[in-house]
Design an enzyme around this catalytic site. Sequence first.
Site, PDB file in Angstrom:
ATOM      1  N   PRO A  52     -45.872 -48.701  28.499  1.00  0.00           N
ATOM      2  CA  PRO A  52     -45.384 -47.512  29.177  1.00  0.00           C
ATOM      3  C   PRO A  52     -43.962 -47.115  28.882  1.00  0.00           C
ATOM      4  CG  PRO A  52     -44.917 -49.421  30.480  1.00  0.00           C
ATOM      5  CD  PRO A  52     -45.260 -49.864  29.097  1.00  0.00           C
ATOM      6  N   GLU A  53     -43.701 -46.157  28.121  1.00  0.00           N
ATOM      7  CA  GLU A  53     -42.433 -45.447  28.201  1.00  0.00           C
ATOM      8  C   GLU A  53     -42.825 -43.989  28.222  1.00  0.00           C
ATOM      9  OE1 GLU A  53     -39.101 -46.672  25.626  1.00  0.00           O
ATOM     10  OE2 GLU A  53     -40.128 -48.558  25.339  1.00  0.00           O
TER      11      GLU A  53
END
Length: 267
Positions: A2-3
Amino acid sequence: MPELPEVQHVVNSLLPVIVGRRLTAISTGPHDVTEPRGFDLRLRLEGRRIERVYRRAKRIVFELDGDDRFYIHLGMSGTIIVCPRQSPVRPHTHLRADLDNQTELRFSDPRRFGGIFWMGRSFETENDLGPEPFDLCASDLLPRLATARVIKTALLDQSVIAGLGNIYVDESLFAARIHPRQPARTLTLTQATSLLSSVKRILNRAIAAGGSSLRDYVDAAGNKGSFQNAHRVYDRAGKACSRCRTPIERIVLHQRSTHFCPACQCL
DNA sequence: GTCCATGTTCTTTA
DNA sequence: CTAAAGAACATGGA
């Protein structure tokens, strides 16, 4: 997984397959990954229709009919997929939501750093999140960097700027030729301008590439991203800098591995 | 067995 | 008091 780019791509791939669908049946796994703890997902989600889905920072917000919202944070290892109901269920699946067209929305997260957060009718949680990178200009960023911490650490702070993580901070600092150890408050307006345009350019490219798939990150359709092939410094320790051939260095800052070119990025 | 991993929050220290 | 540094969370892969 997750970014910002990965989360945005998940949202993009989710939109056409869930907006307007109704959640017909909810089932949950043995671990409580809700906030507030013990929250009854079945009670609050079953029978509701998904009106909107969007990203804020690294969160995926689901807006239901009746103006209630919740968000899912993918943590470090979370995935959200929409698949046929009979597809094999992966381990560590915390939420299965039947949709009204024989498909199913699933959230899995082995490490459980992520979770499902109920928002009710509010738009933001009490959490203080900084501005979205795309909404920011350099003259707004500069005062947010007035801290004694090094620039790498400041950029990872979600209240300074929202959505960046370890990969995209390293890549952005390389593109802007800024040393990760430079104290944030010593950045010049010229550096902040260069940094912010690098951040936006890299995030946009990464979104277009479907994000970076380092481990098992996949979008809602189960496809991997390809931006890992475009990384210039992240996870490239010892390899030649693409600009000057100097070996990329790896150091630890803020308990996170940090990659940079010691020749291109000087203090 | 060891070390490492795309993140965040709580606790401790200065 | 605040800001910064450190520990913790849980699982799996190399």
